[in-house]
Write an enzyme that holds these catalytic residues in place. Structure first.
Site, PDB file in Angstrom:
ATOM      1  N   GLY A 239       0.907  -1.197  -0.166  1.00 40.22           N
ATOM      2  CA  GLY A 239      -0.058   0.118   0.073  1.00 40.22           C
ATOM      3  C   GLY A 239       0.876   1.320   0.101  1.00 40.22           C
ATOM      4  O   GLY A 239       0.285   2.440  -0.225  1.00 40.22           O
ATOM      5  N   GLU A 275       3.818  -6.834   1.031  1.00 34.40           N
ATOM      6  CA  GLU A 275       3.383  -7.064  -0.388  1.00 34.40           C
ATOM      7  C   GLU A 275       3.424  -5.925  -1.005  1.00 34.40           C
ATOM      8  O   GLU A 275       2.305  -5.624  -1.569  1.00 34.40           O
ATOM      9  CB  GLU A 275       2.065  -7.841  -0.230  1.00 34.40           C
ATOM     10  CG  GLU A 275       2.154  -9.450   0.152  1.00 34.40           C
ATOM     11  CD  GLU A 275       0.813  -9.589   1.071  1.00 34.40           C
ATOM     12  OE1 GLU A 275      -0.182  -8.973   0.978  1.00 34.40           O
ATOM     13  OE2 GLU A 275       0.727 -11.061   1.266  1.00 34.40           O
ATOM     14  N   TYR A 318     -10.240   6.446 -11.973  1.00 31.78           N
ATOM     15  CA  TYR A 318      -9.823   6.902 -10.391  1.00 31.78           C
ATOM     16  C   TYR A 318      -9.625   8.509 -10.407  1.00 31.78           C
ATOM     17  O   TYR A 318      -9.131   8.914  -9.642  1.00 31.78           O
ATOM     18  CB  TYR A 318      -8.395   6.302 -10.052  1.00 31.78           C
ATOM     19  CG  TYR A 318      -8.647   4.925  -9.874  1.00 31.78           C
ATOM     20  CD1 TYR A 318      -9.555   4.313  -8.911  1.00 31.78           C
ATOM     21  CD2 TYR A 318      -7.635   4.300 -10.491  1.00 31.78           C
ATOM     22  CE1 TYR A 318      -9.657   2.783  -8.861  1.00 31.78           C
ATOM     23  CE2 TYR A 318      -7.613   2.655 -10.565  1.00 31.78           C
ATOM     24  CZ  TYR A 318      -8.833   2.088  -9.540  1.00 31.78           C
ATOM     25  OH  TYR A 318      -8.861   0.664  -9.550  1.00 31.78           O
ATOM     26  N   CYS A 346     -14.533   6.477 -28.481  1.00 31.15           N
ATOM     27  CA  CYS A 346     -15.720   7.164 -28.640  1.00 31.15           C
ATOM     28  C   CYS A 346     -16.276   7.417 -27.070  1.00 31.15           C
ATOM     29  O   CYS A 346     -17.614   6.840 -27.103  1.00 31.15           O
ATOM     30  CB  CYS A 346     -16.377   6.726 -29.555  1.00 31.15           C
ATOM     31  SG  CYS A 346     -15.822   6.564 -31.301  1.00 31.15           S
ATOM     32  N   GLU A 347     -15.865   7.995 -26.272  1.00 32.42           N
ATOM     33  CA  GLU A 347     -16.342   8.264 -24.954  1.00 32.42           C
ATOM     34  C   GLU A 347     -15.707   9.488 -24.383  1.00 32.42           C
ATOM     35  O   GLU A 347     -14.604   9.556 -24.580  1.00 32.42           O
ATOM     36  CB  GLU A 347     -15.994   7.242 -24.049  1.00 32.42           C
ATOM     37  CG  GLU A 347     -16.973   6.127 -24.156  1.00 32.42           C
ATOM     38  CD  GLU A 347     -17.002   5.040 -23.145  1.00 32.42           C
ATOM     39  OE1 GLU A 347     -16.597   5.483 -21.760  1.00 32.42           O
ATOM     40  OE2 GLU A 347     -17.408   3.880 -23.077  1.00 32.42           O
TER      41      GLU A 347
END
Length: 421
Positions: A239, A275, A318, A346-347
């Site tokens: 993290g 991790e 995000y 196309c967005e």
């Protein structure tokens, strides 16, 4: 620190000009630096030097086998979250005893796969999962080593979609119920309790949430030991964040993180697992794209690239920031202009940045998205029937394509037409 620097006016990946790679493989493409991957992994490993530990790379960040093999050669274990990732880790040469299986929805087939192929531990996230694992292990005549993932109800102060340690998140068992869950685990015939697991989220830029979570884990360790459980391993998750913009205050260093682990948990004598994923791979990769058009709009200019949201979804999903820089170094003092940087999908969501200040750019020029190594290629898709883009690994003056761009025929021929059509 990374190894993507301007040299003689051209952006290089280590000793290779990015324009040379673009000419060889076409654009867009992902490019990774071996030197950066190596440096970042070693920072974590050295931060825990003197403690019994294993750094398990969270391969969901970037899972190409060449990246996995590079890290495995440095002594990394792997943190996997699916049967496919487990098989990918094995294919990259990582032995089962160095693979940790995380994830909230492991299936019985995935459990069986890992038990038959070898596994370091399962990080169990619920009582139903624990019971299912015991049943699978008994059917195979083995015992499954587990940690239980506890949810410490700590606010990681990160994006809501990547926070995992609050009570409303789907992950882990409430720490208030941990003693009862461990008591049940001890009574299950196919389970061996070996430790505790915790992971509170991704892209953390402060150490205090880690401190709060780890102090709770320390207290729980002593409580569980007092009740007879052999808690000998603590899986602390990952993290730790990275700087996505050069102007931001830098997140804590792995050395600071290691010092915090020693301070909060070092007295327990447990083996430590961490991790990291994003901090290992994030700044070790970039996305290189070509300008298709520069379009004048109403009160704004659009920089239309050949990369799109299907190649790098983080800005659309995000609202993530990536520094965007030209591959040819701009002249000192050149006046910058605001661009909306967009792709061809196309967005309207296919937008990488709005009003981003950049030097003047023209059709055919190359740009690079920094800090794109984590959650870039792994989250890409073939939306709009756009091919997955190549991945390239650089090592000094050498480079190799580690995932080729598929042809349209290869993509389309994966479809199967029913006989009645």
């Amino acid at each position: 620190m990374d190894h993507f620097l301007y040299r003689d006016g051209v952006l290089h990946a280590e000793d290779v000009p990015l324009a040379e790679i673009a000419e060889a493989v076409g654009t867009p493409f992902y490019c990774y630096s071996t030197a950066t991957l190596t440096r970042h992994f070693r920072l974590f490993d050295e931060a825990l030097e003197g403690m019994d530990h294993l750094v398990c790379y969270a391969m969901k960040a970037a899972s190409n086998q060449a990246i996995l093999r590079t890290l495995a050669g440095l002594g990394a274990g792997m943190d996997v979250v699916s049967g496919g990732e487990y098989m990918r880790a094995l294919a990259a040469g990582v032995p089962g005893e160095r693979i940790v299986f995380s994830g909230v929805g492991k299936t019985r087939d995935e459990m069986r796969l890992a038990l038959e192929g070898g596994i370091r531990q399962f990080n169990v996230e619920s009582e139903p999962e624990m019971r299912a694992l015991s049943e699978v292990a008994v059917s195979l005549g083995v015992v499954a080593p587990i940690t239980v993932r506890v949810n410490p109800d700590v606010d990681a102060k990160t994006h809501a979609k990547i926070a995992t340690g609050k009570s409303e998140n789907k992950f882990g068992i409430p720490i208030s119920r941990a003693r009862a869950v461990y008591a049940e685990a001890a009574a299950l015939p196919g389970i061996e309790v070996i430790g505790i697991d915790v992971h509170i989220g991704s892209q953390l830029t402060e150490l205090e949430p880690f401190r709060q979570a780890y102090q709770k884990v320390a207290d729980l360790t002593e409580e569980l030991r007092a009740e007879g459980h052999d808690i000998r391993r603590l899986d602390l998750g990952g993290g730790l964040g990275i700087p996505y913009t050069r102007s931001n205050e830098a997140p804590p260093l792995p050395t600071d993180y290691g010092a915090l682990i020693r301070e909060t948990l070092g007295h327990l004598g447990c083996e430590i697992e961490i991790e990291p994923g994003r901090l290992v791979a994030g700044n070790a990769g970039i996305l290189v794209s070509e300008v298709i058009y520069v379009k004048e709009g109403e009160g704004r200019d659009f920089l239309i690239l050949d990369a799109a949201m299907n190649d790098l979804i983080r800005p659309a999903m995000y609202d993530a920031h990536h520094d965007i820089i030209p591959v040819v170094e701009p002249a000192p003092g050149v006046e910058q202009t605001p661009y909306d940087v967009v792709g061809p999908v196309c967005e309207s969501g296919d937008t990488f940045a709005r009003g981003r200040m950049l030097p003047p750019l023209a059709e055919g020029e190359l740009v690079a998205f920094r800090s794109a190594g984590a959650y870039g290629a792994v989250m890409s898709s073939e939306y709009n029937t756009r091919p997955l883009i190549p991945e390239v690994l650089v090592n000094g003056r050498e480079f190799a394509v580690i995932r080729a761009r598929p042809t349209f025929d290869e993509m389309i021929n994966r479809d199967t037409i029913p006989e009645w059509l």
